[in-house]
Design an enzyme around this catalytic site. Sequence first.
Site, mmCIF file in Angstrom:
data_model
loop_
_atom_site.group_PDB
_atom_site.id
_atom_site.type_symbol
_atom_site.label_atom_id
_atom_site.label_comp_id
_atom_site.label_asym_id
_atom_site.label_seq_id
_atom_site.Cartn_x
_atom_site.Cartn_y
_atom_site.Cartn_z
ATOM 1 C CD GLU A 1 -3.025 -0.735 2.090
ATOM 2 O OE1 GLU A 1 -4.250 -1.262 2.141
ATOM 3 O OE2 GLU A 1 -3.008 -0.420 3.773
ATOM 4 C CD GLU B 1 -4.374 -5.740 2.709
ATOM 5 O OE1 GLU B 1 -5.801 -4.993 3.174
ATOM 6 O OE2 GLU B 1 -4.062 -5.485 2.806
#
EC number: 3.2.1.23
Length: 858
Positions: free
Chosen positions: A189, A258
């Site tokens: 991320e 995710e």
Amino acid sequence: MAAATVGVLLRLLLLPVVVVVSLLVGASRAANVTYDHRAVVIDGVRRVLVSGSIHYPRSTPDMWPGLIQKSKDGGLDVIETYVFWDIHEAVRGQYDFEGRKDLVRFVKAVADAGLYVHLRIGPYVCAEWNYGGFPVWLHFVPGIKFRTDNEAFKAEMQRFTEKVVDTMKGAGLYASQGGPIILSQIENEYGNIDSAYGAAGKAYMRWAAGMAVSLDTGVPWVMCQQSDAPDPLINTCNGFYCDQFTPNSKSKPKMWTENWSGWFLSFGGAVPYRPAEDLAFAVARFYQRGGTFQNYYMYHGGTNFGRSTGGPFIATSYDYDAPIDEYGMVRQPKWGHLRDVHKAIKLCEPALIAAEPSYSSLGQNTEATVYQTADNSICAAFLANVDAQSDKTVKFNGNTYKLPAWSVSILPDCKNVVLNTAQINSQVTTSEMRSLGSSIQDTDDSLITPELATAGWSYAIEPVGITKENALTKPGLMEQINTTADASDFLWYSTSIVVKGDEPYLNGSQSNLLVNSLGHVLQIYINGKLAGSAKGSASSSLISLQTPVTLVPGKNKIDLLSTTVGLSNYGAFFDLVGAGVTGPVKLSGPNGALNLSSTDWTYQIGLRGEDLHLYNPSEASPEWVSDNAYPTNQPLIWYKTKFTAPAGDDPVAIDFTGMGKGEAWVNGQSIGRYWPTNLAPQSGCVNSCNYRGAYSSNKCLKKCGQPSQTLYHVPRSFLQPGSNDLVLFEQFGGDPSMISFTTRQTSSICAHVSEMHPAQIDSWISPQQTSQTQGPALRLECPREGQVISNIKFASFGTPSGTCGNYNHGECSSSQALAVVQEACVGMTNCSVPVSSNNFGDPCSGVTKSLVVEAACS
């Protein structure tokens, strides 16, 4: 359909079986894992893959096989896990891969079940884990700057990444070696925050990608939330919905690393949950819109044992409202409904890997996506209604279909609906909490609670202030993490002043003491007695505590106990977020003030009881006092008792109601921080959360005004036959006689299926063929092996209402329902009851009817 086409289709349908068999054969042959614009490609064949996250240190090795098998039974192909640097290298150069840290054993357990692995090395992982998974010693490497173009950081990151890769290679675990690992991730991320690092951040990201590829694992690498991930890395999506995501290259597949199955819990927060219908909608939309790899974060969340929580203020439970709950039990209906979605997607796999998607509008907020080969031999379709309010009726391929709001219907043959995401065929499970004859309904836990009120407790007083010889004295206030290096949650700040009685900051013997802190918890002691305390929160850890204090003539001792509750784990420069008392520390009265911030302060890292290992029952200590009249509701105290493990194999938890805040150890193993006095806000919760419309982490909350967490998981592997030891450190004060052990048990199984539901997905044996001609059916199954359905608590066919445990007959109700269901189900481990007027009679013609059943197993 031509015979050749049938042969191709059969080979495609049998492919998952072939892969499973190959993985189960000892030294499997190497697999060639690549990708194209549609999918991950294994040995030349595109694969539609369903994945789920299970973090190995958040459960135990004894739990791993069961968790993995339940994942496989739920329709997963892949298990995804982070690699947690801090637990493997707590001391630089000293590696630990034992017990819950045994990554090789975990990966092999996945392989033994015939599943693949996605290994997310990071080594920054976020994960609501302490310091984002970085070991805190990394902060003290000279000249280091985290996650940027910094030579010291890159050297350490590469060293650990190489260690992990070499460990996996040494065990033959990459698919290129015949192992289960088909994907790896570098960084995590970073694209969410890389702008804060400027050009150096972009240079670092490109370096990380190149470094990863150079390790020659033989499998593709991914970067999540990194829109400019360089080739050959695949950029992937994280979020509640990723159907609109597009890879940064037409040569890369659309992947979702995710899909947040719920959300994490914070101390002081309400409990978040995500409706199964919405999660299923998000999954189906992703595959509808061209996705071929999707991962649930989390599929099993587990427990933050010890001091592993990040945040700060992340709770010990990392349940995440995942399909498999914290204790390893399937959460229904979420697990079952998603299993059905996965089966429906797999029925579409031949079309998804053979054709490009074709999109068309069916009207306002409705869309059809068709995957069809050029020769029309294979066809699958998805019909979506993205309207958050209104159901729709649409025309498609000459047929009429009803689409509930916020739902997707899946048609593996472009004709028959095998599943609609808003219509749950799976059963619901509920439980109850029984305590010494009382019974409280609870949708999550059933807990039989033998009290410890009569147990024999020993105690040890934790002294206030400085007791260690290695204490440090310096002028001014020191930041906590730089001082403790996170060796303990606790740091004592101690100073003293001499009072004559005429000081301007005094009003008689009274004064006000102001202490400002970066957090996370602060206690003020004056002359050894607690004068005040305060805590931050997940939204702001800052503390400004002003409390009245009484001073005496002569020397007065001021002791401040600063406590961390997990280190920051997310954001740009998160590693620089501090903690502890920063000042000012100031005494004030009606005529003036005294600023103590620059005076000499003495610092002590940790507690005396920690140094004495009071948490370890195998180390005897004279500190312990055995006395039936042990102190209660007193801060800074250790408690110890013995107990016998609850009988059976049901999951075990401890209910810490009655305690304040602290940490608990069972047979020397920490089960985490407990904090039952930290309550959720009074408002923000809903009795029933509408699955329709976009989900967010604060949309669906429960247990407002209640403790965020009272139950703390004790894995069965922590327990031993006969006598066991429980040790507590209580920081605020509580009554250990109120503690109870609990075991989780299911009380009811329920299902609600209407005449409009599709047939059970298990009735379909191929995209074109069902094994049954019947319509919808209600299916019940006892959750544990050896159980049978012993009682039908409620059955109604007509227009029933309510929820599991609280059903009601409607105005329309068949008088035959109970007898029909009893005949079909009682004494069976599972049963299937057709939902049809032919089975129950028609109590109200012209009305869409439902069958609702609540049953008990024993």
